[in-house]
Scaffold this motif. Structure first.
Motif, short mmCIF file in Angstrom:
data_model
loop_
_atom_site.label_atom_id
_atom_site.label_comp_id
_atom_site.label_asym_id
_atom_site.label_seq_id
_atom_site.Cartn_x
_atom_site.Cartn_y
_atom_site.Cartn_z
N LYS A 33 1.23 72.74 22.19
CA LYS A 33 1.78 73.32 23.41
C LYS A 33 2.49 74.64 23.10
N LYS A 35 1.70 76.74 20.74
CA LYS A 35 0.63 77.73 20.54
C LYS A 35 0.08 78.20 21.88
N LEU A 36 -0.08 77.28 22.82
CA LEU A 36 -0.56 77.62 24.15
C LEU A 36 0.41 78.58 24.84
N TRP A 37 1.71 78.27 24.76
CA TRP A 37 2.72 79.13 25.38
C TRP A 37 2.74 80.52 24.74
N ASP A 38 2.56 80.56 23.42
CA ASP A 38 2.51 81.86 22.73
C ASP A 38 1.31 82.67 23.22
N ALA A 39 0.17 82.01 23.36
CA ALA A 39 -1.04 82.70 23.82
C ALA A 39 -0.86 83.18 25.26
N LEU A 40 -0.27 82.34 26.10
CA LEU A 40 -0.03 82.75 27.49
C LEU A 40 0.95 83.92 27.56
N GLY A 41 1.97 83.88 26.72
CA GLY A 41 2.93 84.99 26.68
C GLY A 41 2.26 86.29 26.29
N ALA A 43 -0.94 87.02 26.62
CA ALA A 43 -1.85 87.41 27.70
C ALA A 43 -1.08 88.03 28.86
N LEU A 44 0.09 87.48 29.17
CA LEU A 44 0.89 88.06 30.26
C LEU A 44 1.39 89.46 29.91
N GLU A 46 -0.24 91.60 28.04
CA GLU A 46 -1.42 92.47 28.22
C GLU A 46 -1.67 92.73 29.70
N TYR A 47 -1.55 91.69 30.51
CA TYR A 47 -1.75 91.83 31.95
C TYR A 47 -0.72 92.78 32.54
#
Length: 69
Positions: A33, A35-41, A43-44, A46-47
């Motif tokens: 989880k 790692k998922l939050w790090d990836a989402l962070g 991506a956000l 970059e967005y």
């Protein structure tokens, strides 16, 4: 000064398992989880860059449209 009879000695808290407790707290959120939050962070972020750039381009286009009118 005299405050009356001595207070009762309170029970001392057993802290023998404190280390175990705090060690367990470091694993309360599963690694997957995190790692998922790090990836989402990431991506956000970059967005956010994309949206900021779009905003700049929109402002530039609006200025050019005014100049062309």
């Amino acid at each position: 000064r005299d405050e009356g009879p001595p207070r009762e000695i309170q029970d001392v808290r057993d802290n023998s398992k404190d280390g175990e407790y705090w060690e367990a707290m470091t694993r309360i959120i599963p690694q997957r989880k995190l790692k998922l939050w790090d990836a989402l962070g990431a991506a956000l972020l970059e967005y956010h860059k994309v949206l900021t750039r779009r905003s700049e381009l929109f402002s530039e286009a609006t200025t050019l449209q005014r100049q062309n009118s």
